[in-house]
Design a protein around this motif. Structure first.
Motif, PDB file in Angstrom:
ATOM      1  N   ALA A  91     -10.307   0.808   1.090  1.00  0.00           N
ATOM      2  CA  ALA A  91      -9.888   0.591  -0.299  1.00  0.00           C
ATOM      3  C   ALA A  91      -8.451   0.079  -0.364  1.00  0.00           C
ATOM      4  N   THR A  92      -7.584   0.636   0.483  1.00  0.00           N
ATOM      5  CA  THR A  92      -6.188   0.194   0.512  1.00  0.00           C
ATOM      6  C   THR A  92      -6.090  -1.255   0.954  1.00  0.00           C
ATOM      7  N   ALA A  93      -6.964  -1.649   1.893  1.00  0.00           N
ATOM      8  CA  ALA A  93      -6.896  -3.001   2.444  1.00  0.00           C
ATOM      9  C   ALA A  93      -7.277  -4.064   1.429  1.00  0.00           C
ATOM     10  N   THR A  94      -8.074  -3.711   0.427  1.00  0.00           N
ATOM     11  CA  THR A  94      -8.568  -4.715  -0.510  1.00  0.00           C
ATOM     12  C   THR A  94      -8.101  -4.506  -1.947  1.00  0.00           C
ATOM     13  N   THR A  95      -7.331  -3.477  -2.206  1.00  0.00           N
ATOM     14  CA  THR A  95      -6.905  -3.195  -3.568  1.00  0.00           C
ATOM     15  C   THR A  95      -5.997  -4.293  -4.112  1.00  0.00           C
ATOM     16  N   THR A  96      -5.990  -4.430  -5.428  1.00  0.00           N
ATOM     17  CA  THR A  96      -5.057  -5.369  -6.068  1.00  0.00           C
ATOM     18  C   THR A  96      -3.752  -4.683  -6.464  1.00  0.00           C
ATOM     19  N   ASP A  97      -3.568  -3.436  -6.030  1.00  0.00           N
ATOM     20  CA  ASP A  97      -2.263  -2.783  -6.180  1.00  0.00           C
ATOM     21  C   ASP A  97      -1.215  -3.562  -5.383  1.00  0.00           C
ATOM     22  N   ALA A  98       0.043  -3.336  -5.726  1.00  0.00           N
ATOM     23  CA  ALA A  98       1.106  -3.673  -4.781  1.00  0.00           C
ATOM     24  C   ALA A  98       0.978  -2.722  -3.596  1.00  0.00           C
ATOM     25  N   VAL A  99       1.210  -3.217  -2.404  1.00  0.00           N
ATOM     26  CA  VAL A  99       1.101  -2.410  -1.194  1.00  0.00           C
ATOM     27  C   VAL A  99       2.419  -2.480  -0.441  1.00  0.00           C
ATOM     28  N   ILE A 100       2.996  -1.307  -0.162  1.00  0.00           N
ATOM     29  CA  ILE A 100       4.234  -1.212   0.610  1.00  0.00           C
ATOM     30  C   ILE A 100       3.944  -0.380   1.849  1.00  0.00           C
ATOM     31  N   GLY A 108       0.099   1.715   8.902  1.00  0.00           N
ATOM     32  CA  GLY A 108       0.615   0.528   8.230  1.00  0.00           C
ATOM     33  C   GLY A 108       0.185  -0.751   8.915  1.00  0.00           C
ATOM     34  N   ALA A 109       0.156  -0.753  10.248  1.00  0.00           N
ATOM     35  CA  ALA A 109      -0.261  -1.947  10.990  1.00  0.00           C
ATOM     36  C   ALA A 109      -1.718  -2.287  10.717  1.00  0.00           C
ATOM     37  N   LEU A 110      -2.581  -1.279  10.632  1.00  0.00           N
ATOM     38  CA  LEU A 110      -3.984  -1.525  10.317  1.00  0.00           C
ATOM     39  C   LEU A 110      -4.131  -2.143   8.926  1.00  0.00           C
ATOM     40  N   VAL A 111      -3.390  -1.598   7.956  1.00  0.00           N
ATOM     41  CA  VAL A 111      -3.474  -2.135   6.598  1.00  0.00           C
ATOM     42  C   VAL A 111      -2.915  -3.550   6.546  1.00  0.00           C
ATOM     43  N   ALA A 112      -1.816  -3.814   7.247  1.00  0.00           N
ATOM     44  CA  ALA A 112      -1.236  -5.157   7.257  1.00  0.00           C
ATOM     45  C   ALA A 112      -2.226  -6.181   7.801  1.00  0.00           C
ATOM     46  N   SER A 113      -2.886  -5.839   8.898  1.00  0.00           N
ATOM     47  CA  SER A 113      -3.855  -6.769   9.483  1.00  0.00           C
ATOM     48  C   SER A 113      -5.018  -7.022   8.529  1.00  0.00           C
ATOM     49  N   ALA A 114      -5.496  -5.968   7.880  1.00  0.00           N
ATOM     50  CA  ALA A 114      -6.611  -6.133   6.938  1.00  0.00           C
ATOM     51  C   ALA A 114      -6.186  -6.931   5.710  1.00  0.00           C
ATOM     52  N   ARG A 115      -5.004  -6.675   5.186  1.00  0.00           N
ATOM     53  CA  ARG A 115      -4.511  -7.439   4.036  1.00  0.00           C
ATOM     54  C   ARG A 115      -4.375  -8.914   4.392  1.00  0.00           C
ATOM     55  N   THR A 116      -3.922  -9.193   5.614  1.00  0.00           N
ATOM     56  CA  THR A 116      -3.797 -10.582   6.047  1.00  0.00           C
ATOM     57  C   THR A 116      -5.171 -11.254   6.114  1.00  0.00           C
ATOM     58  N   ARG A 117      -6.179 -10.548   6.649  1.00  0.00           N
ATOM     59  CA  ARG A 117      -7.529 -11.123   6.726  1.00  0.00           C
ATOM     60  C   ARG A 117      -8.078 -11.434   5.342  1.00  0.00           C
ATOM     61  N   HIS A 118      -7.760 -10.583   4.373  1.00  0.00           N
ATOM     62  CA  HIS A 118      -8.249 -10.788   3.002  1.00  0.00           C
ATOM     63  C   HIS A 118      -7.302 -11.665   2.181  1.00  0.00           C
ATOM     64  N   ARG A 119      -6.251 -12.185   2.813  1.00  0.00           N
ATOM     65  CA  ARG A 119      -5.273 -13.053   2.150  1.00  0.00           C
ATOM     66  C   ARG A 119      -4.640 -12.360   0.948  1.00  0.00           C
ATOM     67  N   LEU A 120      -4.295 -11.092   1.158  1.00  0.00           N
ATOM     68  CA  LEU A 120      -3.644 -10.298   0.130  1.00  0.00           C
ATOM     69  C   LEU A 120      -2.218  -9.961   0.569  1.00  0.00           C
ATOM     70  N   PRO A 121      -1.286  -9.901  -0.375  1.00  0.00           N
ATOM     71  CA  PRO A 121       0.118  -9.669  -0.013  1.00  0.00           C
ATOM     72  C   PRO A 121       0.413  -8.202   0.289  1.00  0.00           C
ATOM     73  N   TYR A 122       1.470  -7.994   1.036  1.00  0.00           N
ATOM     74  CA  TYR A 122       2.000  -6.645   1.263  1.00  0.00           C
ATOM     75  C   TYR A 122       3.502  -6.751   1.495  1.00  0.00           C
ATOM     76  N   ALA A 123       4.200  -5.656   1.229  1.00  0.00           N
ATOM     77  CA  ALA A 123       5.635  -5.553   1.491  1.00  0.00           C
ATOM     78  C   ALA A 123       5.857  -4.499   2.564  1.00  0.00           C
ATOM     79  N   VAL A 124       7.054  -4.483   3.135  1.00  0.00           N
ATOM     80  CA  VAL A 124       7.372  -3.565   4.232  1.00  0.00           C
ATOM     81  C   VAL A 124       8.699  -2.880   3.953  1.00  0.00           C
ATOM     82  N   GLU A 125       8.741  -1.582   4.228  1.00  0.00           N
ATOM     83  CA  GLU A 125      10.002  -0.841   4.312  1.00  0.00           C
ATOM     84  C   GLU A 125      10.193  -0.453   5.772  1.00  0.00           C
ATOM     85  N   VAL A 126      11.235  -0.971   6.412  1.00  0.00           N
ATOM     86  CA  VAL A 126      11.491  -0.677   7.822  1.00  0.00           C
ATOM     87  C   VAL A 126      12.394   0.547   7.890  1.00  0.00           C
TER      88      VAL A 126
END
Length: 399
Positions: A91-100, A108-126
């Motif tokens: 659900a997190t990987a495909t949601t239209t929420d903002a994702v940080i 976080g790495a799993l979600v980033a990879s899934a968001r990239t596959r679905h062409r959805l944006p994400y932000a990062v806090e390092v």
């Protein structure tokens, strides 16, 4: 717009639906996001237990919910449960929420990879540096070199792909994990000191003889360098320069470190105080000390150091991570170097005038991390994430 935030935390859920933490960000931290977003969903490992542990603070509350990921500890359990973890993140990987994504983090790495596959944006806090976390002497895992390369490379890739990036430090993490050329990039520490965290600077007459040193940090791993501090105190004691040390924190290496203090003949000079569950209790420990010592092998931007600085404590610390952004060069030592640490402690506590100057400087520097100072920058980042997410979702819908 809602926001989903992934964290590499282990939380406790009780039968009443409340979620608790002893060490991770609490409900007050997640409330910050509500200044810009409508609701917050925190994605983290969750372990069900009948009662909350002593000293635990709530994570969820009005406007903040927790999305549970199967609980695991360590790389082997992560690999063993990866399929279930991946399914729980769908659900997190495909949601239209903002994702940080608070990184570094396998979740976080799993979600980033899934968001990239679905062409959805994400932000990062390092918030940390895997290159330092898996450095020699910090982690004893047999796959340490491989893990170091993998997680550092992964974090660089995810920062380059993010629509916005916030960094715990002002320079250190930015240099190693740069954002993409078009992404907003801000230095926004997660440390947020309230007004009650600060005291007036100390005077020369406020420091005791012999001095009491205080250190703070988990003993789950050896990256806080408490073994280095024990060796340094052993050197000082043998040189006829007595000091006392209080360490706040506990973990699986506590017995190992106590035995090391016994072998060095200084167990009578060390107090392992365990965790202090309240802010007032921690401040009392800091107020009773004369010098804060942080001989860490790796750090991001350490909250414990900033809290000590806010209480007017002079400090000696390792020149790692974001620490050189907080302390001047004269107050820094290399990690893993007991003789240099011992000499730095001796020189500092032998000079009350320097101690007083360091106290004043540290209080002033810590005020840069007050809630009043950080809130505008933090909200600027959240607004950047919201706007970049809206643009990214619009581009995806147009394809």
């Amino acid at each position: 717009m809602n926001v989903t935030v992934t964290v590499e935390s282990r939380l406790i859920r009780t039968p009443d639906g409340m979620v608790w933490t002893q060490f991770a960000p609490t409900y007050g931290t997640w409330q910050r996001y509500l200044a810009v977003f409508d609701r917050v969903r925190v994605v983290a490992r969750v372990l069900d237990q009948p009662v909350a542990p002593g000293g635990a603070a709530p994570v969820n509350g009005e406007g903040v919910e927790v999305c549970a990921v199967p609980h695991y500890v360590g790389p082997l359990e992560y690999v063993r449960h990866r399929m279930a973890i991946t399914q729980s993140l769908q659900a997190t990987a495909t949601t239209t929420d903002a994702v940080i994504l608070r990184m570094p983090s396998p979740i976080g790495a799993l979600v980033a990879s899934a968001r990239t596959r679905h062409r959805l944006p994400y932000a990062v806090e390092v918030i940390g540096d895997p290159y330092d976390v898996f450095a020699p002497g910090v982690d004893r895992h047999p796959l340490r070199p491989l893990l170091r390369h993998h997680f550092a490379h992964s974090l660089r890739r995810h920062c380059r792909s993010a629509v916005a990036v916030a960094y715990e430090t002002e320079r250190a993490l930015q240099n190693r994990y740069p954002a993409g050329p078009d992404a907003p990039s801000l230095a926004v520490s997660s440390v947020d000191l309230p007004g009650s965290a600060f005291t007036a600077p100390r005077h020369e007459s406020d420091f005791a003889t012999p001095p009491t040193l205080v250190s703070i940090g988990t003993l789950e791993r050896l990256y806080k360098g408490v073994d280095t501090l024990i060796d340094a105190v052993g050197l000082l004691t043998r040189a006829g320069f007595p000091v006392r040390v209080v360490h706040v924190g506990t973990g699986r290496y506590r017995a190992h470190l106590e035995h090391l203090a016994v072998r060095r003949g200084i167990i009578d000079r060390f107090t392992f105080a365990g965790w202090v569950p309240t802010t007032e209790g921690l401040q009392a420990r800091l107020d009773a000390a004369d010098l804060f010592v942080m001989p860490s092998r790796t750090e991001g931007l350490p909250r414990a150091l900033l809290e000590a600085m806010a209480r007017g404590l002079p400090a000696i610390a390792s020149a790692v991570g974001g620490i050189p952004e907080l302390l001047p060069a004269d107050d820094l030592v290399p990690p893993n170097d007991p003789p240099r640490l011992a000499e730095a402690i001796r020189r500092m506590v032998s000079d009350p005038a320097r101690m007083a100057l360091s106290s004043a400087r540290n209080v002033t520097r810590a005020r840069c991390y007050s809630a009043r100072s950080l809130e505008p920058r933090r909200e600027t980042f959240y607004q950047a994430v919201r706007q970049a997410t809206s643009r990214g979702l619009a581009r995806g819908a147009a394809r």
